[in-house]
Design an enzyme around this catalytic site. Structure first.
Site, PDB file in Angstrom:
ATOM      1  N   MET A 117       0.828  -1.222   0.000  1.00  0.00           N
ATOM      2  CA  MET A 117       0.000   0.000   0.000  1.00  0.00           C
ATOM      3  C   MET A 117       0.861   1.271   0.000  1.00  0.00           C
ATOM      4  O   MET A 117       0.637   2.182  -0.809  1.00  0.00           O
ATOM      5  CB  MET A 117      -0.902  -0.046   1.238  1.00  0.00           C
ATOM      6  CG  MET A 117      -1.865   1.110   1.356  1.00  0.00           C
ATOM      7  SD  MET A 117      -3.134   0.797   2.590  1.00  0.00           S
ATOM      8  CE  MET A 117      -2.226   0.888   4.121  1.00  0.00           C
TER       9      MET A 117
ATOM     10  N   ASP B 235      12.864 -11.099  -2.467  1.00  0.00           N
ATOM     11  CA  ASP B 235      12.493 -11.472  -1.097  1.00  0.00           C
ATOM     12  C   ASP B 235      13.609 -10.946  -0.182  1.00  0.00           C
ATOM     13  O   ASP B 235      14.758 -11.409  -0.279  1.00  0.00           O
ATOM     14  CB  ASP B 235      12.389 -13.005  -1.023  1.00  0.00           C
ATOM     15  CG  ASP B 235      12.011 -13.486   0.362  1.00  0.00           C
ATOM     16  OD1 ASP B 235      12.120 -12.705   1.337  1.00  0.00           O
ATOM     17  OD2 ASP B 235      11.615 -14.655   0.480  1.00  0.00           O
ATOM     18  N   ILE B 236      13.278  -9.988   0.679  1.00  0.00           N
ATOM     19  CA  ILE B 236      14.342  -9.355   1.484  1.00  0.00           C
ATOM     20  C   ILE B 236      14.954 -10.302   2.521  1.00  0.00           C
ATOM     21  O   ILE B 236      15.990  -9.992   3.094  1.00  0.00           O
ATOM     22  CB  ILE B 236      13.873  -8.037   2.161  1.00  0.00           C
ATOM     23  CG1 ILE B 236      12.739  -8.280   3.157  1.00  0.00           C
ATOM     24  CG2 ILE B 236      13.509  -6.980   1.122  1.00  0.00           C
ATOM     25  CD1 ILE B 236      12.500  -7.098   4.111  1.00  0.00           C
TER      26      ILE B 236
ATOM     27  N   ALA C 187       7.378  -5.584   4.301  1.00  0.00           N
ATOM     28  CA  ALA C 187       7.145  -5.881   5.716  1.00  0.00           C
ATOM     29  C   ALA C 187       6.091  -6.968   5.858  1.00  0.00           C
ATOM     30  O   ALA C 187       5.275  -7.176   4.949  1.00  0.00           O
ATOM     31  CB  ALA C 187       6.675  -4.624   6.453  1.00  0.00           C
TER      32      ALA C 187
ATOM     33  N   THR D 109       2.923  -7.397   7.742  1.00  0.00           N
ATOM     34  CA  THR D 109       2.073  -6.389   8.403  1.00  0.00           C
ATOM     35  C   THR D 109       0.791  -6.970   9.018  1.00  0.00           C
ATOM     36  O   THR D 109      -0.090  -6.213   9.414  1.00  0.00           O
ATOM     37  CB  THR D 109       1.694  -5.279   7.398  1.00  0.00           C
ATOM     38  OG1 THR D 109       1.076  -5.892   6.260  1.00  0.00           O
ATOM     39  CG2 THR D 109       2.892  -4.483   6.957  1.00  0.00           C
TER      40      THR D 109
ATOM     41  N   TYR E  76       3.984  -8.507  16.420  1.00  0.00           N
ATOM     42  CA  TYR E  76       4.302  -7.614  15.299  1.00  0.00           C
ATOM     43  C   TYR E  76       5.221  -6.483  15.783  1.00  0.00           C
ATOM     44  O   TYR E  76       6.242  -6.184  15.156  1.00  0.00           O
ATOM     45  CB  TYR E  76       2.992  -7.060  14.717  1.00  0.00           C
ATOM     46  CG  TYR E  76       3.159  -5.902  13.757  1.00  0.00           C
ATOM     47  CD1 TYR E  76       3.646  -6.100  12.459  1.00  0.00           C
ATOM     48  CD2 TYR E  76       2.806  -4.599  14.120  1.00  0.00           C
ATOM     49  CE1 TYR E  76       3.790  -5.034  11.572  1.00  0.00           C
ATOM     50  CE2 TYR E  76       2.935  -3.538  13.243  1.00  0.00           C
ATOM     51  CZ  TYR E  76       3.432  -3.758  11.967  1.00  0.00           C
ATOM     52  OH  TYR E  76       3.567  -2.695  11.095  1.00  0.00           O
TER      53      TYR E  76
ATOM     54  N   LYS F  10       9.014  -5.573  14.546  1.00  0.00           N
ATOM     55  CA  LYS F  10       9.379  -4.264  13.981  1.00  0.00           C
ATOM     56  C   LYS F  10      10.497  -3.628  14.818  1.00  0.00           C
ATOM     57  O   LYS F  10      11.366  -2.952  14.278  1.00  0.00           O
ATOM     58  CB  LYS F  10       8.153  -3.343  13.918  1.00  0.00           C
ATOM     59  CG  LYS F  10       7.067  -3.772  12.934  1.00  0.00           C
ATOM     60  CD  LYS F  10       7.510  -3.786  11.483  1.00  0.00           C
ATOM     61  CE  LYS F  10       7.723  -2.414  10.899  1.00  0.00           C
ATOM     62  NZ  LYS F  10       8.077  -2.472   9.456  1.00  0.00           N
TER      63      LYS F  10
HETATM   64  N1  LIG Z   1      -0.434  -0.452   7.528  1.00  0.00           N
HETATM   65  C1  LIG Z   1      -0.316   0.231   8.667  1.00  0.00           C
HETATM   66  O1  LIG Z   1      -1.305   0.628   9.299  1.00  0.00           O
HETATM   67  C2  LIG Z   1       1.060   0.553   9.204  1.00  0.00           C
HETATM   68  C3  LIG Z   1       1.146   1.262  10.419  1.00  0.00           C
HETATM   69  C4  LIG Z   1       2.419   1.581  10.908  1.00  0.00           C
HETATM   70  C5  LIG Z   1       3.555   1.212  10.203  1.00  0.00           C
HETATM   71  N2  LIG Z   1       3.431   0.508   9.046  1.00  0.00           N
HETATM   72  C6  LIG Z   1       4.651   0.127   8.327  1.00  0.00           C
HETATM   73  O2  LIG Z   1       4.657   0.791   7.072  1.00  0.00           O
HETATM   74  C7  LIG Z   1       5.314  -0.023   6.095  1.00  0.00           C
HETATM   75  C8  LIG Z   1       4.414  -0.181   4.869  1.00  0.00           C
HETATM   76  O3  LIG Z   1       3.198  -0.808   5.260  1.00  0.00           O
HETATM   77  P1  LIG Z   1       2.044  -1.163   4.223  1.00  0.00           P
HETATM   78  O4  LIG Z   1       0.760  -0.947   4.935  1.00  0.00           O
HETATM   79  O5  LIG Z   1       2.280  -0.516   2.912  1.00  0.00           O
HETATM   80  O6  LIG Z   1       2.265  -2.737   4.114  1.00  0.00           O
HETATM   81  P2  LIG Z   1       1.684  -3.766   3.037  1.00  0.00           P
HETATM   82  O7  LIG Z   1       0.634  -3.148   2.207  1.00  0.00           O
HETATM   83  O8  LIG Z   1       1.390  -5.019   3.787  1.00  0.00           O
HETATM   84  O9  LIG Z   1       2.950  -3.999   2.093  1.00  0.00           O
HETATM   85  C9  LIG Z   1       4.043  -4.760   2.491  1.00  0.00           C
HETATM   86  C10 LIG Z   1       4.609  -5.407   1.245  1.00  0.00           C
HETATM   87  O10 LIG Z   1       5.762  -6.165   1.623  1.00  0.00           O
HETATM   88  C11 LIG Z   1       5.731  -7.368   0.890  1.00  0.00           C
HETATM   89  N3  LIG Z   1       6.550  -8.376   1.541  1.00  0.00           N
HETATM   90  C12 LIG Z   1       6.220  -9.186   2.589  1.00  0.00           C
HETATM   91  N4  LIG Z   1       7.259  -9.991   2.877  1.00  0.00           N
HETATM   92  C13 LIG Z   1       8.257  -9.680   2.016  1.00  0.00           C
HETATM   93  C14 LIG Z   1       9.575 -10.159   1.817  1.00  0.00           C
HETATM   94  N5  LIG Z   1      10.077 -11.155   2.564  1.00  0.00           N
HETATM   95  N6  LIG Z   1      10.325  -9.615   0.837  1.00  0.00           N
HETATM   96  C15 LIG Z   1       9.816  -8.635   0.066  1.00  0.00           C
HETATM   97  N7  LIG Z   1       8.584  -8.138   0.183  1.00  0.00           N
HETATM   98  C16 LIG Z   1       7.811  -8.658   1.165  1.00  0.00           C
HETATM   99  C17 LIG Z   1       4.282  -7.752   0.817  1.00  0.00           C
HETATM  100  O11 LIG Z   1       4.072  -8.635  -0.255  1.00  0.00           O
HETATM  101  P3  LIG Z   1       3.036  -9.880  -0.085  1.00  0.00           P
HETATM  102  O12 LIG Z   1       1.753  -9.265   0.346  1.00  0.00           O
HETATM  103  O13 LIG Z   1       3.042 -10.462  -1.450  1.00  0.00           O
HETATM  104  O14 LIG Z   1       3.652 -10.752   0.965  1.00  0.00           O
HETATM  105  C18 LIG Z   1       3.625  -6.383   0.571  1.00  0.00           C
HETATM  106  O15 LIG Z   1       3.555  -6.092  -0.809  1.00  0.00           O
HETATM  107  C19 LIG Z   1       5.654  -1.324   6.812  1.00  0.00           C
HETATM  108  O16 LIG Z   1       6.982  -1.252   7.268  1.00  0.00           O
HETATM  109  C20 LIG Z   1       4.720  -1.357   8.006  1.00  0.00           C
HETATM  110  O17 LIG Z   1       5.241  -2.115   9.073  1.00  0.00           O
HETATM  111  C21 LIG Z   1       2.210   0.178   8.526  1.00  0.00           C
END
Ligand SMILES: NC(=O)c1ccc[n+]([C@@H]2O[C@H](COP(=O)([O-])OP(=O)(O)OC[C@H]3O[C@@H](n4cnc5c(N)ncnc54)[C@H](OP(=O)(O)O)[C@@H]3O)[C@@H](O)[C@H]2O)c1
Length: 287
Positions: A11, A36-37, A60, A62, A125, A129
């Site tokens: 997202m 894959d990180i 991440a 998430t 989680y 993090k």
């Molecule tokens: N969402 C929130 O409310 C929130 C709040 C605070 C902080 N954050 C932080 O903000 C950042 C972005 O969040 P977001 O909401 O955009 O997360 P997201 O939509 O879940 O995106 C995370 C992406 O990482 C990919 N991923 C998972 N495992 C992986 C791996 N081993 N290697 C490479 N890619 C991988 C996922 O792919 P797949 O789906 O294909 O596995 C997904 O496309 C993250 O660090 C999160 O912890 C998020």
């Protein structure tokens, strides 16, 4: 400047890549399937062939509730995956932008959490993090460690979409009123992060939309602005138990972002209005 964005299918990444391109960067987004990180050799090889000047890690694990029963996986991605990115950025002497979360805090503080407050996660989680944060702090000199919270964006499932779907099916709902935080639009976050990397001022930052609210008040605003006729009742977290505990207060103090960027972040209400307007344009045009 060439920027490599990991987790590009997520997202936040889907707002960061266009934002970088608009600002004239060469942005290369690699999705989970591309990189894959957790695979150090693959991270080394991607950086070796693409030769980025900066890496933005949006990859991440998430799933906050699932992490309770799959902590190993969460640690692998959010901890060791970040460790791999740090090693590669350190070896190439390039900066890493990494995102962390308000959920590294326990929520017991009565006022907003500053960048100087000690993390103390209360769920798996948050622990995973925090491990990623530690690697960034231990291994790198050139980093932007950005904690953010309660994200919503056009390119992912989020609380607003959950509420709007619910509003189509139900006439009454209950939403928790004992968790306080800062909803944040990924588009505003992306703009702020791109502005931050242009300052060259490395460090730990809290970037969210400004002003705090509860999920209950957030839901009421979503329904009100969307003219959804639904009765919303406040409830408490113990009446709606979930696998992962959430901090009661996870409001992030923005210092020093206003000083570093020379502006405040827009309020979450403003962000919500703009998000709903964009969402409705996208829905109407069938994109
Ligand atoms: N969402 C929130 O409310 C929130 C709040 C605070 C902080 N954050 C932080 O903000 C950042 C972005 O969040 P977001 O909401 O955009 O997360 P997201 O939509 O879940 O995106 C995370 C992406 O990482 C990919 N991923 C998972 N495992 C992986 C791996 N081993 N290697 C490479 N890619 C991988 C996922 O792919 P797949 O789906 O294909 O596995 C997904 O496309 C993250 O660090 C999160 O912890 C998020």
């Amino acid at each position: 400047m060439k920027v490599l964005v990991t987790g590009a299918g997520g997202m936040l990444a889907q707002d960061i890549v266009p934002c970088l391109l608009e600002r004239g960067y060469e942005a290369i987004g690699l999705r989970h399937d591309d990189l894959d990180i957790t695979d150090l050799a693959a991270v080394r090889s991607a950086a070796g062939s693409l030769e980025p000047d900066l890496v933005i890690n949006c990859a991440a694990y998430t799933k906050v509730d699932e992490a309770e029963t799959d902590e190993y996986r969460a640690l692998m991605v959010n901890g060791f995956g970040v460790h791999n990115l740090c090693l590669v950025c350190q070896g190439r002497d390039i900066p890493l932008v990494h995102f962390s979360t308000d959920y590294v805090f326990d929520g017991a503080k009565a006022s907003p959490y500053t960048i100087y407050d000690a993390p103390n996660p209360i769920n798996a989680y948050g622990r995973s993090k925090l491990m990623g944060e530690k690697y960034v702090l231990w291994l790198l000199n050139k980093f932007y460690l950005v904690r953010t919270s309660w994200l919503f964006g056009l390119h992912g499932s989020n609380f607003i979409e959950t509420m709007l779907e619910l509003g189509q099916r139900q006439k009454h709902t209950s939403v928790v009123n004992d968790q306080r935080g800062c909803p944040t639009w990924t588009y505003h976050l992306a703009q702020a992060v791109v502005a931050l990397i242009e300052t060259g001022r490395y460090g730990v930052y809290h970037i969210t939309n400004s002003e705090a609210t509860t999920w209950f008040d957030f839901a009421k605003e979503i329904f009100g602005l969307s003219n959804v006729d639904i009765e919303v009742a406040p409830t408490s977290s113990d009446k709606l138990p979930r696998p992962a505990k959430r901090p009661g207060n996870s409001v992030l103090d923005p210092y020093p972002i206003p000083e570093v960027l020379g502006r405040e972040m827009p309020s979450w209400r403003q962000a919500l209005k703009e998000y709903l307007a964009q969402r409705n344009t996208v829905t109407k045009s069938g994109v």
